[in-house]
Design an enzyme around this catalytic site. Structure first.
Site: not given
Ligand code: SAM
Length: 629
Positions: A88, A493, A519
């Site tokens: 190319d 979450d 939760g």
């Molecule tokens: N799953 C999404 C993604 O892949 O884009 C978000 C990933 S992020 C690294 C981790 C997620 O786990 C966050 O939204 C966080 O708020 C949630 N999280 C962390 N500890 C948690 C808990 N004890 N219970 C529920 N959710 C939780």
């Protein structure tokens, strides 16, 4: 007459030129090469803005042309040819890539740009060695490029139009043909003339020599130097680089299921390694001493990598790409006024972004490239702005303490942000509204890009209900309900997150099959579902927490329930560069880590899951599906 004896090596092989260019055919036939012509059907539509340097674009296009022909012939003839050659040619001037003009006006625009100036002609060439196992095509890809500088005379409008009306410009890169009338436009040529015509024969022959007559190992003499490294030192370094780059390359997911590898067999003599935009090593071979004393380009890229990242981060943070959104062209002073910054500093930032191909610079001022427009403008559909801000404000300060993290084996939140982190989310990401929204934006933006790959890596149509644990803004859920019309998804979450998800919901999409529930998945009840999803969750936590969470999920599952894990999976040969860098990232900021497919398999089997299948999607997340037995 066969000038290049190595061409004889190809006599017994079925060689195909994947190009319709009569000029290329003529050059290769006159060198004595016997070949068939099978013009490639590959559409030359690669996004130029996604290549950091123009020759990478030419090499990638050449490669895709050749591979398309190799694939097609393999399907048609039930066996591939032995060698496919793709090429190319592009012309570059003022940071722009010029290909064939679309009409006379386009030809005029191109020729006016070249008028009175020096421009570069690049030809990217790919030699593909093909073989097949069963009906599966296997290929070895060798790529190189040649650059020639050409100076146009100062030409009158009249002469330009006369040339355009001759019809010659229309099928030629840059709108001229140096071998015919167009030769009259040219004041001088520095480099290989045939490269400008369309094929760098000299470099091609050298390349064949390197491929088919590698120098014997004992031909390398080791010379001792006191202060300056010997030439051989560079050779050894390049050999090592070639090894690792080749490994990286074989992870690249390209057309269909074909396994592509690149790199050279045995010893190739002097090598210079370039990375192409897909992480492939490009081996540029040359015998001249100058190339041997050049610093290895892979290392230079690594050395400069942090500067490039920071330049992009700062331009994003200052909303430069937002300002230039649409077709806006602004001078440095106007940009500086808008972003309340110094003119000299702004100009340097803009120029650096231009060199990084995030901006274009013309007489009218700076404007966004397609890449910036699509991914760096903060409100574009697939914007990475949120993720970049997270990288700048959160990850960057942590990475400055990488050395301590390596020595101590622990995260560096205390050094970067002045506090110890027990719970990554409560103590770090969600301690203020600003950091919370920044994190949610980051997750949202990166999931927008990866959700489709994740949702379609496996056929999930047998599941009726899914629960995305730590599903954040519900971005994956939005894609899942589009892909699976019978699926309902609960996004589970922390309350901190669920309270703030409304701003991330799409307008005009029916999201009634998505429910948000708040939760804590360690402490509270988890909603019932026949598919549980954990995306980028396990990597955040230490082993004891992971065991607790997987036990809880496993207890809720009935036989046949599914668990979908989405993480960056480490491969055993360090091919997946992003995953291994992410593994360092987990060290500096969490108590968690990335894992290999073997580690995930063991973890899941320990918790009663079987039939563990892994898909490496080729994008930023890999996907693992398993079934509760
Ligand atoms: N799953 C999404 C993604 O892949 O884009 C978000 C990933 S992020 C690294 C981790 C997620 O786990 C966050 O939204 C966080 O708020 C949630 N999280 C962390 N500890 C948690 C808990 N004890 N219970 C529920 N959710 C939780």
């Amino acid at each position: 007459m066969v000038l290049c004896p190595v061409i004889r090596k190809l006599v017994s092989k079925r060689v195909v030129l994947a190009s319709a260019s009569p000029r290329r055919q003529e050059i290769l036939s006159s060198a004595g090469l016997r070949f068939e012509v099978v013009p490639s059907r590959f559409k030359e539509t690669l996004d130029k803005a996604s290549f950091s340097v123009p020759y990478e674009y030419a090499m990638e296009t050449a490669k895709q042309k050749a591979l398309e022909v190799a694939n097609r012939m393999n399907v048609k003839d039930f066996r591939p040819p032995d060698v496919v050659i793709g090429a190319d040619t592009i012309v570059t001037v003022d940071g722009l890539i010029l290909e064939k003009p679309t009409d006379k006006q386009d030809a005029y625009n191109m020729l006016s740009r070249l008028n009175g100036k020096v421009h570069s002609v690049f030809t990217g060439v790919t030699i593909v060695h093909c073989s097949s196992k069963g009906n599966q095509l296997e290929t070895e890809v060798f790529k190189f490029y040649e650059e020639t500088k050409v100076k146009f005379s100062d030409l009158s409008e009249e002469l330009l139009w006369e040339y355009i009306h001759s019809g010659e410009p229309m099928d030629k890169a840059g709108g001229y043909g140096i071998q015919a009338l167009g030769g009259m436009l040219v004041e001088y040529v520095h480099g290989d003339f045939l490269n400008v015509v369309g094929f760098p024969l000299n470099h091609f022959c050298k390349k064949l020599v390197e491929l088919y007559y590698p120098p014997p190992k004992d031909a390398i003499h080791h010379v001792k130097h006191d202060s300056i490294p010997s030439v051989e030192t560079f050779e050894v370094l390049s050999d090592e680089e070639l090894g690792s780059s080749t490994q990286r390359n074989s992870n690249v997911k390209l057309q269909g299921d074909n396994a592509f590898s690149s790199g050279a067999p045995g010893s190739l003599g002097k090598k210079e390694i370039h990375q192409d935009t897909m992480g492939e090593p490009v081996v540029k071979c040359s015998g001249d001493m100058e190339s041997l004393t050049k610093f290895p380009s892979t290392l230079v890229e690594l050395l400069d990598g942090f500067k490039a990242s920071k330049a992009m981060f700062v331009a994003c943070k200052l909303k430069v790409f937002d300002l230039l959104k649409g077709k806006a062209h602004l001078k440095a002073k106007d940009v500086a006024d808008h972003i309340s910054a110094s003119v000299c500093g702004t100009e340097r930032l803009l120029d650096s972004c231009t060199a990084l191909q995030l901006l274009k610079k013309t007489n009218q001022g700076y404007s966004n490239t397609g890449l910036a427009e699509k991914y760096l403008v903060s409100d574009s559909e697939y914007s990475l702005h949120g993720y970049i801000m997270h990288a700048n404000d959160h990850v960057w300060p942590l990475f400055t303490h990488l050395e301590s993290a390596v020595k101590e084996g622990t995260n560096q939140n205390h050094r970067a942000f002045g506090k110890n982190v027990q719970d990554l989310f409560q103590d770090s990401y969600y301690h203020s509204m600003e950091t919370k929204l920044r994190f949610m934006n980051a997750m949202h933006s990166i999931m927008k890009l990866t959700a489709r790959d994740v949702a379609t890596a496996f056929d999930l149509s047998r599941f009726r209900s899914a629960c995305d644990l730590g599903g954040c803004t519900g971005t994956l859920a939005q894609v899942l309900i589009q892909e699976y019309p019978n699926l309902k998804v609960t996004v589970f979450d922390l309350p901190d997150v669920i309270e703030n998800v409304s701003g991330f919901q799409p307008t005009g999409q029916d999201t009634s099959r998505i429910t948000f529930t708040s939760g804590d998945f360690f402490k509270d009840n988890i909603p019932e579902a026949d598919l549980y999803i954990l995306s980028r969750v396990l990597h955040d936590w230490p082993d004891d927490k992971i065991d607790a969470l997987l036990s809880k999920i496993s207890d809720l599952c009935t036989p046949g329930s599914g668990l979908l894990l989405n993480e960056m999976v480490l491969d055993d040969k360090n091919r997946n560069r992003s995953a291994w860098l992410q593994s360092l990232n987990m060290l500096v900021q969490t108590e968690g880590k990335e894992r290999s497919s073997y580690e995930y398999r063991c973890l899941l089997e320990q918790h009663g899951f079987r039939n563990v299948k892994i898909v490496q999607t080729g994008s930023l997340l890999d996907t693992i599906l398993c079934t509760k037995c």
